[in-house]
Design a protein around this motif. Structure first.
Motif, PDB file in Angstrom:
ATOM      1  N   LYS A 138      25.052  34.015  49.150  1.00 47.61           N
ATOM      2  CA  LYS A 138      26.306  34.686  49.496  1.00 47.61           C
ATOM      3  C   LYS A 138      25.967  36.015  50.149  1.00 47.61           C
ATOM      4  CE  LYS A 138      28.826  32.904  45.465  1.00 47.61           C
ATOM      5  NZ  LYS A 138      29.603  33.279  44.264  1.00 47.61           N
ATOM      6  N   GLY A 141      29.535  38.597  48.311  1.00 54.91           N
ATOM      7  CA  GLY A 141      30.333  37.706  47.482  1.00 54.91           C
ATOM      8  C   GLY A 141      30.885  36.492  48.193  1.00 54.91           C
ATOM      9  N   GLN A 142      30.685  36.392  49.494  1.00 53.50           N
ATOM     10  CA  GLN A 142      31.205  35.271  50.268  1.00 53.50           C
ATOM     11  C   GLN A 142      30.103  34.241  50.553  1.00 53.50           C
ATOM     12  OE1 GLN A 142      34.541  34.999  50.971  1.00 53.50           O
ATOM     13  NE2 GLN A 142      34.555  36.798  49.624  1.00 53.50           N
ATOM     14  N   PRO A 143      30.363  32.976  50.216  1.00 55.62           N
ATOM     15  CA  PRO A 143      29.333  31.949  50.459  1.00 55.62           C
ATOM     16  C   PRO A 143      29.023  31.791  51.940  1.00 55.62           C
ATOM     17  CG  PRO A 143      31.182  31.091  49.163  1.00 55.62           C
ATOM     18  CD  PRO A 143      31.565  32.453  49.624  1.00 55.62           C
TER      19      PRO A 143
END
Length: 145
Positions: A138, A141-143
Motif C-alpha cells: 500500500k 494506506g491505499q492498495p
C-alpha cells in the motif's frame, strides 16, 4: 486460538540505512548490505533461523544448557524468467551439542524431533514463506493495483 497481529515500523535513518522498531520498543538497524549492517535478505535468513532456534532452545534448555548452539541459514539468490529476484532454496543446518551428562544426553535426544516440529508446525516464519503468503503493498494506506 486467537490471532495476534504482528507489526514493525521501518524508518529511514539516512540513504540506505534504516531502523526497524517493534511494538515493545525493540530496534534493529539494517541497510543495503554495503556496510556491516544486515541487509533485508540477511534479516530474513536470521528470522528463519531465529524462529527455529527458539523452538529448539526453549525445550532442550529445560534439560541442559548446550555446549554449542549454532544454526547456519543460507539461501541461493536466483533471478527468474521475469527478472525477479528471490532465494531458492533456503536451508538450515543445526549444530546443537550438549554436555555428556544424563541431562545433556536427554536434551541431545530431542534435537532432531524438535527441528522437525519447528519445520512442520511451529516456526511461523518459515511456514509463512513456504505457504506463499500474499504480501499486500500500500501507499498511504491505499492498495496498489
Amino acid at each position: 486460538m486467537p490471532s495476534a497481529t504482528k507489526k514493525v515500523t521501518v524508518t529511514r535513518r539516512s540513504e540506505g540505512h534504516y531502523l526497524a522498531t517493534n511494538a515493545r520498543g525493540g530496534q534493529i538497524r539494517f541497510g543495503t548490505g554495503s556496510e556491516d549492517e544486515f541487509s533485508p535478505v540477511e534479516l530474513l535468513l536470521a528470522a528463519i533461523g531465529g524462529c527455529s532456534s527458539v523452538d529448539v532452545d526453549t525445550v532442550t534448555s529445560r534439560r541442559a544448557d548446550p555446549d554449542q548452539f549454532e544454526v547456519t541459514v543460507s539461501g541461493q539468490k536466483v533471478v527468474d524468467e521475469n527478472d525477479a529476484s528471490r532465494l531458492d532454496p533456503v536451508g538450515l543446518d543445526f549444530a546443537v551439542h550438549f554436555p555428556d551428562t544424563d541431562e545433556g544426553r536427554e536434551a541431545a535426544g530431542l534435537v532432531e524431533r524438535l527441528v522437525k516440529l519447528s519445520r512442520d508446525k511451529n516456526c511461523t516464519v518459515s511456514r509463512t514463506i513456504e505457504s506463499a503468503t500474499p504480501v499486500l503493498f500500500k501507499v498511504d494506506g491505499q492498495p496498489l493495483d
